[in-house]
Design a protein around this motif. Structure first.
Motif, PDB file in Angstrom:
ATOM      1  N   THR A   1      18.058 -17.440  10.279  1.00 27.37           N
ATOM      2  CA  THR A   1      18.367 -17.182  11.686  1.00 27.37           C
ATOM      3  C   THR A   1      17.362 -17.950  12.522  1.00 27.37           C
ATOM      4  O   THR A   1      16.149 -17.724  12.397  1.00 27.37           O
ATOM      5  CB  THR A   1      18.287 -15.686  12.018  1.00 27.37           C
ATOM      6  N   GLN A   2      17.849 -18.872  13.337  1.00 29.28           N
ATOM      7  CA  GLN A   2      16.989 -19.704  14.170  1.00 29.28           C
ATOM      8  C   GLN A   2      17.103 -19.236  15.614  1.00 29.28           C
ATOM      9  O   GLN A   2      18.207 -19.117  16.153  1.00 29.28           O
ATOM     10  CB  GLN A   2      17.411 -21.166  14.056  1.00 29.28           C
ATOM     11  N   THR A   3      15.975 -18.954  16.230  1.00 28.20           N
ATOM     12  CA  THR A   3      15.949 -18.467  17.609  1.00 28.20           C
ATOM     13  C   THR A   3      15.149 -19.435  18.465  1.00 28.20           C
ATOM     14  O   THR A   3      14.005 -19.762  18.131  1.00 28.20           O
ATOM     15  CB  THR A   3      15.322 -17.066  17.678  1.00 28.20           C
ATOM     16  N   ASP A   4      15.744 -19.901  19.573  1.00 26.61           N
ATOM     17  CA  ASP A   4      15.046 -20.864  20.423  1.00 26.61           C
ATOM     18  C   ASP A   4      14.271 -20.141  21.526  1.00 26.61           C
ATOM     19  O   ASP A   4      14.235 -18.910  21.593  1.00 26.61           O
ATOM     20  CB  ASP A   4      16.016 -21.906  20.992  1.00 26.61           C
ATOM     21  N   ARG A   5      13.653 -20.924  22.407  1.00 36.54           N
ATOM     22  CA  ARG A   5      12.769 -20.349  23.423  1.00 36.54           C
ATOM     23  C   ARG A   5      13.514 -19.489  24.434  1.00 36.54           C
ATOM     24  O   ARG A   5      12.906 -18.663  25.118  1.00 36.54           O
ATOM     25  CB  ARG A   5      12.017 -21.467  24.143  1.00 36.54           C
ATOM     26  N   THR A   6      14.828 -19.649  24.533  1.00 43.53           N
ATOM     27  CA  THR A   6      15.605 -18.840  25.467  1.00 43.53           C
ATOM     28  C   THR A   6      16.100 -17.549  24.827  1.00 43.53           C
ATOM     29  O   THR A   6      16.712 -16.721  25.498  1.00 43.53           O
ATOM     30  CB  THR A   6      16.812 -19.628  26.000  1.00 43.53           C
ATOM     31  N   GLY A   7      15.869 -17.403  23.534  1.00 44.01           N
ATOM     32  CA  GLY A   7      16.347 -16.230  22.821  1.00 44.01           C
ATOM     33  C   GLY A   7      17.698 -16.418  22.164  1.00 44.01           C
ATOM     34  O   GLY A   7      18.203 -15.504  21.503  1.00 44.01           O
ATOM     35  N   LYS A   8      18.291 -17.601  22.303  1.00 44.72           N
ATOM     36  CA  LYS A   8      19.575 -17.871  21.660  1.00 44.72           C
ATOM     37  C   LYS A   8      19.378 -18.019  20.159  1.00 44.72           C
ATOM     38  O   LYS A   8      18.479 -18.722  19.702  1.00 44.72           O
ATOM     39  CB  LYS A   8      20.192 -19.152  22.227  1.00 44.72           C
ATOM     40  N   ALA A   9      20.222 -17.354  19.392  1.00 42.52           N
ATOM     41  CA  ALA A   9      20.076 -17.356  17.935  1.00 42.52           C
ATOM     42  C   ALA A   9      21.271 -18.017  17.265  1.00 42.52           C
ATOM     43  O   ALA A   9      22.419 -17.822  17.673  1.00 42.52           O
ATOM     44  CB  ALA A   9      19.908 -15.932  17.412  1.00 42.52           C
ATOM     45  N   LEU A  10      20.982 -18.824  16.252  1.00 41.69           N
ATOM     46  CA  LEU A  10      21.991 -19.435  15.400  1.00 41.69           C
ATOM     47  C   LEU A  10      21.680 -19.064  13.962  1.00 41.69           C
ATOM     48  O   LEU A  10      20.514 -18.910  13.592  1.00 41.69           O
ATOM     49  CB  LEU A  10      21.987 -20.958  15.553  1.00 41.69           C
ATOM     50  N   THR A  11      22.719 -18.943  13.160  1.00 37.76           N
ATOM     51  CA  THR A  11      22.526 -18.612  11.749  1.00 37.76           C
ATOM     52  C   THR A  11      23.067 -19.737  10.875  1.00 37.76           C
ATOM     53  O   THR A  11      23.772 -20.639  11.340  1.00 37.76           O
ATOM     54  CB  THR A  11      23.231 -17.286  11.393  1.00 37.76           C
ATOM     55  N   GLY A  12      22.747 -19.658   9.603  1.00 38.34           N
ATOM     56  CA  GLY A  12      23.238 -20.658   8.666  1.00 38.34           C
ATOM     57  C   GLY A  12      22.606 -20.477   7.304  1.00 38.34           C
ATOM     58  O   GLY A  12      22.015 -19.440   7.002  1.00 38.34           O
ATOM     59  N   THR A  13      22.735 -21.509   6.483  1.00 36.77           N
ATOM     60  CA  THR A  13      22.168 -21.484   5.141  1.00 36.77           C
ATOM     61  C   THR A  13      21.207 -22.655   4.966  1.00 36.77           C
ATOM     62  O   THR A  13      21.435 -23.751   5.472  1.00 36.77           O
ATOM     63  CB  THR A  13      23.268 -21.560   4.065  1.00 36.77           C
TER      64      THR A  13
ATOM     65  N   GLN B   1       8.905 -16.295   4.250  1.00 38.21           N
ATOM     66  CA  GLN B   1       9.732 -15.470   5.119  1.00 38.21           C
ATOM     67  C   GLN B   1      10.280 -16.231   6.332  1.00 38.21           C
ATOM     68  O   GLN B   1      11.257 -15.825   6.938  1.00 38.21           O
ATOM     69  CB  GLN B   1       8.931 -14.272   5.616  1.00 38.21           C
ATOM     70  N   GLY B   2       9.619 -17.338   6.683  1.00 35.43           N
ATOM     71  CA  GLY B   2      10.074 -18.119   7.827  1.00 35.43           C
ATOM     72  C   GLY B   2       8.914 -18.827   8.487  1.00 35.43           C
ATOM     73  O   GLY B   2       7.813 -18.916   7.925  1.00 35.43           O
ATOM     74  N   TRP B   3       9.147 -19.326   9.690  1.00 35.82           N
ATOM     75  CA  TRP B   3       8.094 -20.038  10.407  1.00 35.82           C
ATOM     76  C   TRP B   3       8.378 -20.014  11.900  1.00 35.82           C
ATOM     77  O   TRP B   3       9.505 -19.808  12.346  1.00 35.82           O
ATOM     78  CB  TRP B   3       7.961 -21.474   9.913  1.00 35.82           C
TER      79      TRP B   3
ATOM     80  N   ALA C   1       4.494 -29.419  21.774  1.00 31.91           N
ATOM     81  CA  ALA C   1       3.392 -29.813  22.648  1.00 31.91           C
ATOM     82  C   ALA C   1       3.553 -29.280  24.062  1.00 31.91           C
ATOM     83  O   ALA C   1       2.567 -29.170  24.813  1.00 31.91           O
ATOM     84  CB  ALA C   1       3.274 -31.341  22.668  1.00 31.91           C
ATOM     85  N   GLN C   2       4.766 -28.942  24.474  1.00 33.69           N
ATOM     86  CA  GLN C   2       5.026 -28.392  25.801  1.00 33.69           C
ATOM     87  C   GLN C   2       4.950 -26.860  25.820  1.00 33.69           C
ATOM     88  O   GLN C   2       5.173 -26.240  26.857  1.00 33.69           O
ATOM     89  CB  GLN C   2       6.403 -28.828  26.310  1.00 33.69           C
ATOM     90  N   GLY C   3       4.658 -26.264  24.667  1.00 42.08           N
ATOM     91  CA  GLY C   3       4.551 -24.814  24.594  1.00 42.08           C
ATOM     92  C   GLY C   3       5.862 -24.104  24.311  1.00 42.08           C
ATOM     93  O   GLY C   3       5.913 -22.873  24.312  1.00 42.08           O
ATOM     94  N   ASN C   4       6.937 -24.849  24.069  1.00 40.51           N
ATOM     95  CA  ASN C   4       8.220 -24.226  23.754  1.00 40.51           C
ATOM     96  C   ASN C   4       8.182 -23.661  22.337  1.00 40.51           C
ATOM     97  O   ASN C   4       7.749 -24.328  21.405  1.00 40.51           O
ATOM     98  CB  ASN C   4       9.355 -25.241  23.880  1.00 40.51           C
ATOM     99  N   ARG C   5       8.678 -22.438  22.188  1.00 37.96           N
ATOM    100  CA  ARG C   5       8.569 -21.725  20.933  1.00 37.96           C
ATOM    101  C   ARG C   5       9.949 -21.527  20.313  1.00 37.96           C
ATOM    102  O   ARG C   5      10.900 -21.165  20.985  1.00 37.96           O
ATOM    103  CB  ARG C   5       7.919 -20.353  21.174  1.00 37.96           C
ATOM    104  N   SER C   6      10.048 -21.779  19.019  1.00 35.99           N
ATOM    105  CA  SER C   6      11.272 -21.484  18.271  1.00 35.99           C
ATOM    106  C   SER C   6      10.862 -20.878  16.937  1.00 35.99           C
ATOM    107  O   SER C   6       9.743 -21.087  16.461  1.00 35.99           O
ATOM    108  CB  SER C   6      12.125 -22.737  18.060  1.00 35.99           C
ATOM    109  N   SER C   7      11.763 -20.121  16.351  1.00 37.04           N
ATOM    110  CA  SER C   7      11.431 -19.471  15.087  1.00 37.04           C
ATOM    111  C   SER C   7      12.607 -19.540  14.136  1.00 37.04           C
ATOM    112  O   SER C   7      13.768 -19.640  14.547  1.00 37.04           O
ATOM    113  CB  SER C   7      11.036 -18.007  15.319  1.00 37.04           C
TER     114      SER C   7
END
Length: 201
Positions: A43-55, A159-161, A166-172
């Motif tokens: 599950t990938q979540t971007d800085r806006t909170g939008k989540a995408l899933t996949g394998t 478990q993930g990362w 460099a601009q401070g944008n966070r994704s997980s």
């Protein structure tokens, strides 16, 4: 965001000498070298909170594939030398050397972690490793989260990362259903080029 899992106590034989536990970064290196392949759901979540899933499919050295959920026209593939992002909606392809990507530490187990990574505080059953390339600050910082798990390679389970650019944008990226050292075909890392024939630059 990474939930700790309690581990069952390990019985020790009183008369047996206790082996020294490896240093945390050494343990991470042992894990990376012990895992030749891996599959997982992500599950990938971007800085806006939008989540995408996949394998996720990974095969070392250098091969990885992020196959997104149906309806998402994105694909990320590492073929052993380059990491490529394909956006099929606009027929755009971008690529860069695997070693220069934030995931370089995961894809190349021969890297000396002490040169660009350090352990940071986390939950008791977690091991968090913060990696950055001082020569390329534009890559940002990637924090890898490992769960201590006696049944996983070298006692750790990825478990993930979390990546902060460099601009401070966070994704997980959070992983579930991890399977280590399973068969993964090299064909997994091929991809269809959406650009018109003759335009590959």
């Amino acid at each position: 965001m990474f939930r700790a899992i309690a581990l069952a106590p390990i019985a020790l034989v009183a008369a047996a000498p206790l082996a020294a536990a490896p240093a945390p970064l050494d343990q991470v290196s042992q894990h990376l070298r012990a895992v030749t392949s891996m599959t997982a759901n992500f599950t990938q979540t971007d800085r806006t909170g939008k989540a995408l899933t996949g394998t996720l499919s990974l095969k070392r050295p250098g091969k990885v594939r992020f196959q997104y959920q149906p309806g998402v026209p994105l694909l990320i593939v590492g073929d052993g030398s380059r990491l490529t992002m394909i956006d099929y909606s606009v027929k755009q392809v971008s690529s860069w050397p695997v070693g220069g990507s934030p995931l370089g530490v995961l894809l190349d187990p021969s890297k000396d972690l002490t040169r660009f990574a350090k352990v940071v505080p986390g939950a008791p059953d977690e091991l968090l490793v913060e990696a950055r390339d001082p020569k390329h600050p534009e890559f940002g910082v990637t924090t890898l989260a490992f769960q201590r798990n006696a049944g996983a390679p070298a006692g750790l389970s990825l478990q993930g990362w979390i990546t902060r650019d460099a601009q401070g944008n966070r994704s997980s990226v959070m992983l579930t259903n991890q399977r280590f050292n399973v068969p993964v075909s090299d064909g997994t890392f091929r991809w269809r080029d959406p650009r018109p024939r003759g335009r590959t630059g």
